[in-house]
Motif scaffolding. Structure first.
Motif, PDB file in Angstrom:
ATOM      1  N   UNK A  25     -10.774 -20.661  10.679  1.00  0.00           N
ATOM      2  CA  UNK A  25     -10.775 -19.790   9.508  1.00  0.00           C
ATOM      3  C   UNK A  25     -10.830 -18.324   9.870  1.00  0.00           C
ATOM      4  N   UNK A  26      -9.935 -17.859  10.724  1.00  0.00           N
ATOM      5  CA  UNK A  26      -9.892 -16.452  11.126  1.00  0.00           C
ATOM      6  C   UNK A  26      -9.575 -15.581   9.918  1.00  0.00           C
ATOM      7  N   UNK A  27     -10.374 -14.550   9.730  1.00  0.00           N
ATOM      8  CA  UNK A  27     -10.175 -13.647   8.604  1.00  0.00           C
ATOM      9  C   UNK A  27      -9.560 -12.335   9.091  1.00  0.00           C
ATOM     10  N   UNK A  28      -8.572 -11.844   8.360  1.00  0.00           N
ATOM     11  CA  UNK A  28      -7.898 -10.603   8.723  1.00  0.00           C
ATOM     12  C   UNK A  28      -8.051  -9.570   7.623  1.00  0.00           C
ATOM     13  N   UNK A  29      -7.601  -8.349   7.901  1.00  0.00           N
ATOM     14  CA  UNK A  29      -7.912  -7.214   7.039  1.00  0.00           C
ATOM     15  C   UNK A  29      -6.684  -6.628   6.369  1.00  0.00           C
ATOM     16  N   UNK A  30      -6.906  -5.961   5.238  1.00  0.00           N
ATOM     17  CA  UNK A  30      -5.819  -5.340   4.484  1.00  0.00           C
ATOM     18  C   UNK A  30      -6.149  -3.876   4.214  1.00  0.00           C
ATOM     19  N   UNK A  31      -5.122  -3.112   3.860  1.00  0.00           N
ATOM     20  CA  UNK A  31      -5.276  -1.673   3.637  1.00  0.00           C
ATOM     21  C   UNK A  31      -6.092  -1.416   2.364  1.00  0.00           C
ATOM     22  N   UNK A  32      -7.179  -0.639   2.454  1.00  0.00           N
ATOM     23  CA  UNK A  32      -7.957  -0.329   1.247  1.00  0.00           C
ATOM     24  C   UNK A  32      -7.228   0.684   0.373  1.00  0.00           C
ATOM     25  N   UNK A  33      -7.403   0.564  -0.923  1.00  0.00           N
ATOM     26  CA  UNK A  33      -6.868   1.563  -1.843  1.00  0.00           C
ATOM     27  C   UNK A  33      -7.671   2.853  -1.712  1.00  0.00           C
ATOM     28  N   UNK A  34      -7.011   3.983  -1.958  1.00  0.00           N
ATOM     29  CA  UNK A  34      -7.727   5.250  -1.990  1.00  0.00           C
ATOM     30  C   UNK A  34      -8.382   5.432  -3.355  1.00  0.00           C
ATOM     31  N   UNK A  35      -9.543   6.077  -3.425  1.00  0.00           N
ATOM     32  CA  UNK A  35     -10.205   6.304  -4.709  1.00  0.00           C
ATOM     33  C   UNK A  35      -9.692   7.548  -5.439  1.00  0.00           C
ATOM     34  N   UNK A  36      -8.508   8.056  -5.030  1.00  0.00           N
ATOM     35  CA  UNK A  36      -7.899   9.226  -5.651  1.00  0.00           C
ATOM     36  C   UNK A  36      -6.411   9.189  -5.320  1.00  0.00           C
ATOM     37  N   UNK A  37      -5.623  10.015  -6.030  1.00  0.00           N
ATOM     38  CA  UNK A  37      -4.186  10.093  -5.775  1.00  0.00           C
ATOM     39  C   UNK A  37      -3.910  10.864  -4.488  1.00  0.00           C
ATOM     40  N   UNK A  38      -2.729  10.642  -3.920  1.00  0.00           N
ATOM     41  CA  UNK A  38      -2.376  11.319  -2.674  1.00  0.00           C
ATOM     42  C   UNK A  38      -2.407  12.839  -2.810  1.00  0.00           C
ATOM     43  N   UNK A  39      -2.031  13.360  -3.980  1.00  0.00           N
ATOM     44  CA  UNK A  39      -1.994  14.803  -4.167  1.00  0.00           C
ATOM     45  C   UNK A  39      -3.302  15.405  -4.649  1.00  0.00           C
ATOM     46  N   UNK A  40      -4.344  14.591  -4.800  1.00  0.00           N
ATOM     47  CA  UNK A  40      -5.580  15.064  -5.411  1.00  0.00           C
ATOM     48  C   UNK A  40      -6.373  16.017  -4.528  1.00  0.00           C
ATOM     49  N   UNK A  41      -6.076  16.047  -3.232  1.00  0.00           N
ATOM     50  CA  UNK A  41      -6.843  16.898  -2.330  1.00  0.00           C
ATOM     51  C   UNK A  41      -6.142  18.212  -2.017  1.00  0.00           C
ATOM     52  N   UNK A  42      -4.981  18.440  -2.623  1.00  0.00           N
ATOM     53  CA  UNK A  42      -4.272  19.700  -2.413  1.00  0.00           C
ATOM     54  C   UNK A  42      -5.070  20.852  -3.023  1.00  0.00           C
ATOM     55  N   UNK A  43      -5.001  22.054  -2.448  1.00  0.00           N
ATOM     56  CA  UNK A  43      -4.153  22.445  -1.311  1.00  0.00           C
ATOM     57  C   UNK A  43      -4.780  22.201   0.068  1.00  0.00           C
ATOM     58  N   UNK A  44      -6.005  21.695   0.110  1.00  0.00           N
ATOM     59  CA  UNK A  44      -6.654  21.512   1.412  1.00  0.00           C
ATOM     60  C   UNK A  44      -5.892  20.533   2.288  1.00  0.00           C
TER      61      UNK A  44
END
Length: 229
Positions: A25-44
């Protein structure tokens, strides 16, 4: 310890198990969702960087981590000790990349949601005790991050043995636990070029200066309060 930190927030639920493989029963991992949109951290941090960093780089670590785990499972089943040893570097690198990035995403927050607001809780007091001031901590982490040769991470950590917060660096994708089992990651800043090059070119200090505008100190404070209790 690092995997414990991974589970510290519901938004990391996506980093959980995606499928079960093998007789044990080997368990593998998946990509976590981000808690914000890709553009939410702009302009930093630009939307382009965030999307590539998350969808391409983090996903690559997960893909290769799962592959290494499957190979490890097969090697153990065969009793192939040499193959087990050979796989350790791939597991450390890619597993560390998954652990580190899953923490990193939660260490960031849009300004409108409190990103960049200094900690005023017990973590703020601990920072003053260890470094003299919040500004002194930022200066130290910026200097450590800018001075790190090659690729790696700069961390603010709780040292549970010393009962104080400390700054550490790790090379490549080494998770913080490799520097000591007593270290709990509160804040990690990725200083690999893929985290900033499209926007800041090779001027890492500018990236480090601006990332503080979107640091999620609420998350770091929650981890600190939980782990220092």
């Amino acid at each position: 310890m690092a995997l414990r930190a991974l589970a510290a927030r519901k938004s990391l639920a996506g980093s959980g198990f995606q499928k079960i493989l093998g007789a044990r029963g080997l368990q593998t991992f998946s990509l976590p969702d981000l808690p914000y949109d890709y553009g939410a951290l702009e302009p930093a941090i630009s939307a382009e960087i965030m999307q590539l960093h998350h969808q391409k780089h983090h996903q690559a670590y997960i893909t290769n981590y799962n592959k290494a785990l499957e190979q490890l499972d097969a090697a153990i089943a065969k009793g192939d000790a040499s193959a087990v040893v050979k796989l350790q570097s791939a597991i450390k690198f890619n597993g560390g990349g998954h652990v580190n990035h899953s923490i990193f995403w939660n260490n960031l927050s849009p300004v409108k949601e409190g990103g960049g607001e200094p900690p005023h809780s017990s973590l703020g007091w601990a920072i003053d005790q260890s470094f003299g001031s919040f500004d002194a901590l930022i200066a130290k982490m910026n200097a450590e991050g800018a001075g790190l040769q090659g690729s790696g991470w700069v961390w603010l950590a709780l040292d549970k043995e010393l009962k104080k917060v400390v700054v550490e660096t790790t090379a490549n994708q080494d998770p913080l636990v490799t520097k000591g089992a007593s270290l709990v990651p509160l804040l990690g800043i990725d200083v690999w070029e893929h985290a900033y090059y499209l926007q800041y070119k090779n001027v890492r200090p500018d990236y480090l200066k601006n990332i503080w505008k979107v640091i999620n100190w609420k998350y770091a404070s929650k981890v600190y309060e939980k782990e220092s209790a």
